[in-house]
Design an enzyme around this catalytic site. Structure first.
Site, PDB file in Angstrom:
ATOM      1  N   LYS A  34     -19.387  61.288 -57.886  1.00 27.17           N
ATOM      2  CA  LYS A  34     -18.471  59.997 -57.267  1.00 27.17           C
ATOM      3  C   LYS A  34     -16.815  60.544 -58.494  1.00 27.17           C
ATOM      4  O   LYS A  34     -17.183  59.699 -59.045  1.00 27.17           O
ATOM      5  CB  LYS A  34     -19.101  58.539 -57.376  1.00 27.17           C
ATOM      6  N   ASP A  61     -14.298  58.691 -54.752  1.00 26.69           N
ATOM      7  CA  ASP A  61     -13.815  56.728 -54.367  1.00 26.69           C
ATOM      8  C   ASP A  61     -12.661  56.125 -55.136  1.00 26.69           C
ATOM      9  O   ASP A  61     -11.696  55.933 -56.024  1.00 26.69           O
ATOM     10  CB  ASP A  61     -15.268  56.213 -55.741  1.00 26.69           C
ATOM     11  N   LYS A  63     -10.968  54.250 -53.115  1.00 27.63           N
ATOM     12  CA  LYS A  63     -10.491  52.795 -52.404  1.00 27.63           C
ATOM     13  C   LYS A  63      -9.449  52.478 -51.540  1.00 27.63           C
ATOM     14  O   LYS A  63      -8.735  51.495 -52.578  1.00 27.63           O
ATOM     15  CB  LYS A  63     -11.120  51.706 -53.438  1.00 27.63           C
ATOM     16  N   TYR A  64      -8.988  52.871 -50.985  1.00 33.03           N
ATOM     17  CA  TYR A  64      -7.888  52.684 -50.306  1.00 33.03           C
ATOM     18  C   TYR A  64      -7.108  51.598 -49.798  1.00 33.03           C
ATOM     19  O   TYR A  64      -8.088  51.148 -48.738  1.00 33.03           O
ATOM     20  CB  TYR A  64      -7.181  54.143 -49.175  1.00 33.03           C
ATOM     21  N   HIS A  65      -6.505  51.184 -50.179  1.00 27.09           N
ATOM     22  CA  HIS A  65      -5.926  49.502 -49.766  1.00 27.09           C
ATOM     23  C   HIS A  65      -4.607  49.329 -49.608  1.00 27.09           C
ATOM     24  O   HIS A  65      -3.987  49.512 -50.401  1.00 27.09           O
ATOM     25  CB  HIS A  65      -6.775  48.416 -50.512  1.00 27.09           C
ATOM     26  N   ASP A  66      -3.906  49.893 -47.886  1.00 29.82           N
ATOM     27  CA  ASP A  66      -2.851  50.088 -47.480  1.00 29.82           C
ATOM     28  C   ASP A  66      -2.167  49.989 -46.070  1.00 29.82           C
ATOM     29  O   ASP A  66      -3.298  49.511 -45.529  1.00 29.82           O
ATOM     30  CB  ASP A  66      -2.355  51.208 -48.131  1.00 29.82           C
ATOM     31  N   THR A  70      -0.764  54.527 -43.930  1.00 31.94           N
ATOM     32  CA  THR A  70      -0.531  55.006 -44.820  1.00 31.94           C
ATOM     33  C   THR A  70      -2.117  56.007 -45.320  1.00 31.94           C
ATOM     34  O   THR A  70      -2.478  56.988 -45.530  1.00 31.94           O
ATOM     35  CB  THR A  70      -0.229  53.841 -46.141  1.00 31.94           C
ATOM     36  N   THR A 125     -18.570  44.210 -57.158  1.00 34.48           N
ATOM     37  CA  THR A 125     -19.388  43.985 -57.353  1.00 34.48           C
ATOM     38  C   THR A 125     -18.956  43.243 -59.322  1.00 34.48           C
ATOM     39  O   THR A 125     -19.382  42.222 -59.926  1.00 34.48           O
ATOM     40  CB  THR A 125     -20.543  45.296 -58.102  1.00 34.48           C
ATOM     41  N   ARG A 186     -27.892  48.449 -62.822  1.00 29.75           N
ATOM     42  CA  ARG A 186     -28.600  48.403 -64.586  1.00 29.75           C
ATOM     43  C   ARG A 186     -29.527  48.399 -64.884  1.00 29.75           C
ATOM     44  O   ARG A 186     -30.527  47.886 -64.074  1.00 29.75           O
ATOM     45  CB  ARG A 186     -27.432  47.221 -64.745  1.00 29.75           C
ATOM     46  N   GLY A 214     -23.769  54.784 -62.953  1.00 30.91           N
ATOM     47  CA  GLY A 214     -22.382  55.194 -63.830  1.00 30.91           C
ATOM     48  C   GLY A 214     -22.589  55.132 -65.227  1.00 30.91           C
ATOM     49  O   GLY A 214     -23.460  55.774 -66.049  1.00 30.91           O
ATOM     50  N   ARG A 215     -22.202  53.835 -66.276  1.00 33.99           N
ATOM     51  CA  ARG A 215     -22.367  53.486 -67.820  1.00 33.99           C
ATOM     52  C   ARG A 215     -23.524  53.686 -67.493  1.00 33.99           C
ATOM     53  O   ARG A 215     -24.701  54.704 -68.941  1.00 33.99           O
ATOM     54  CB  ARG A 215     -21.642  52.451 -68.042  1.00 33.99           C
TER      55      ARG A 215
HETATM   56  O1  C5P Z   1     -20.438  52.164 -65.268  1.00 34.62           O
HETATM   57  P1  C5P Z   1     -21.138  51.348 -63.667  1.00 34.62           P
HETATM   58  O2  C5P Z   1     -21.905  51.418 -63.443  1.00 34.62           O
HETATM   59  O3  C5P Z   1     -20.741  50.011 -64.263  1.00 34.62           O
HETATM   60  O4  C5P Z   1     -19.790  52.227 -62.409  1.00 34.62           O
HETATM   61  C1  C5P Z   1     -20.237  51.900 -61.459  1.00 34.62           C
HETATM   62  C2  C5P Z   1     -18.734  52.797 -60.881  1.00 34.62           C
HETATM   63  O5  C5P Z   1     -18.811  52.220 -59.332  1.00 34.62           O
HETATM   64  C3  C5P Z   1     -17.677  52.744 -61.332  1.00 34.62           C
HETATM   65  O6  C5P Z   1     -17.439  53.692 -61.267  1.00 34.62           O
HETATM   66  C4  C5P Z   1     -16.891  51.873 -60.215  1.00 34.62           C
HETATM   67  O7  C5P Z   1     -15.231  52.323 -59.828  1.00 34.62           O
HETATM   68  C5  C5P Z   1     -17.891  52.247 -59.148  1.00 34.62           C
HETATM   69  N1  C5P Z   1     -17.754  50.250 -57.987  1.00 34.62           N
HETATM   70  C6  C5P Z   1     -18.190  49.669 -57.996  1.00 34.62           C
HETATM   71  N2  C5P Z   1     -18.599  48.127 -57.364  1.00 34.62           N
HETATM   72  C7  C5P Z   1     -17.219  48.531 -56.284  1.00 34.62           C
HETATM   73  C8  C5P Z   1     -17.370  50.041 -55.739  1.00 34.62           C
HETATM   74  C9  C5P Z   1     -17.502  51.172 -57.143  1.00 34.62           C
HETATM   75  O8  C5P Z   1     -18.031  49.085 -59.607  1.00 34.62           O
HETATM   76  N3  C5P Z   1     -17.295  47.772 -55.405  1.00 34.62           N
END
Ligand code: C5P
Length: 241
Positions: A34, A61, A63-66, A70, A125, A186, A214-215
């Site tokens: 991503k 990712d 996330k276009y919002h316009d 556009t 989220t 998580r 992600g993290r």
């Molecule tokens: O590190 P973490 O697990 O929080 O990363 C979540 C990833 O998912 C981030 O890159 C964030 O931009 C993306 N994301 C999100 N919530 C959404 C859509 C995408 O956290 N609704």
């Protein structure tokens, strides 16, 4: 779908080189990378080219919002880049989603390439009922997500991004082929900016097509081992320990 193909790794890093290293390290352990706002703003399309060169898939990712015109133009550029999946905010409205979908379809057809999947972000989220109220939205997250997912489907989108607690409802309402991408994943309870979290196995059990890591993975001691364990747990359907 193989369990590892369900894993989307979020390349939320600062530098191109760091992203390249992560792609090399994880390309055999995840289904897609991503590319979000931070990395794309920093280094642009070259990261997309790099991931494709390594024969991996890209989820753009941004996330276009316009306004519809556009977003449709941006979607055309995403199709030209050759990404596998991209997203827009469902809050941009029905017309915007429909025009983006049509633009993608037409561009891919003209270029004789596969049309990227287009999905809509429902309620982030990081947002809960209280946060919605502060924005003047009285509808709870669950109800708003339901409405936005149905709107996305009606507009012809391939799926949505939604939190763990909404997966089953969306799967039921939108059918088995509708893509559900779940972020906020998580391994353990941890307090950060994500308010609606879920574990990898629970998300898949409830019906998520993809989970975003992600993290939770990046900050772990041995990310590769953790990815392998998550895939294995998904395969066996057991809760993550
Ligand atoms: O590190 P973490 O697990 O929080 O990363 C979540 C990833 O998912 C981030 O890159 C964030 O931009 C993306 N994301 C999100 N919530 C959404 C859509 C995408 O956290 N609704």
């Amino acid at each position: 779908m193989e369990p590892k193909e369900k894993l989307i790794f979020a390349l939320d890093v600062e530098h191109f080189q760091e992203a390249q290293e992560l792609v090399m390290e994880f390309k055999d352990h995840v289904g897609m990378f991503k590319v979000g706002k931070q990395l794309f703003t920093h280094c642009g399309p070259k990261i997309v080219d790099f991931i494709k060169l390594k024969k991996s898939k890209v989820f753009l990712d941004l996330k276009y919002h316009d306004i519809p015109n556009t977003v449709a133009k941006a979607a055309i550029e995403a199709a030209k880049l050759g990404v596998d999946m991209m997203n827009v905010h469902t809050a941009g409205g029905f017309t915007m989603m429909k025009e983006a979908q049509t633009a993608l379809h037409d561009t891919a057809k003209g270029l004789h390439v596969r049309r990227p999947k287009i999905i809509g972000v429902t309620v982030l989220t990081s947002i809960d009922d209280q946060e919605l109220k502060r924005m003047g939205i009285e509808m709870p997250v669950y109800e708003l997500t339901k409405r936005l997912a149905l709107l996305a489907k009606e507009a012809g989108l391939d799926g949505v991004v939604a939190g763990g607690s909404e997966i089953e409802m969306i799967r039921e309402l939108c059918g088995k082929d509708f893509i559900i991408v779940t972020p906020g994943v998580r391994i353990e309870e941890k307090k950060d900016d994500q308010k609606r979290t879920i574990t990898p196995v629970d998300a898949v059990r409830k019906g998520a097509t993809y989970i975003v890591l992600g993290r939770a993975v990046r900050d772990s001691k041995n990310p590769r081992q953790l990815l392998a364990k998550i895939s294995e747990d998904i395969r066996r359907g057991v809760p993550h320990k």
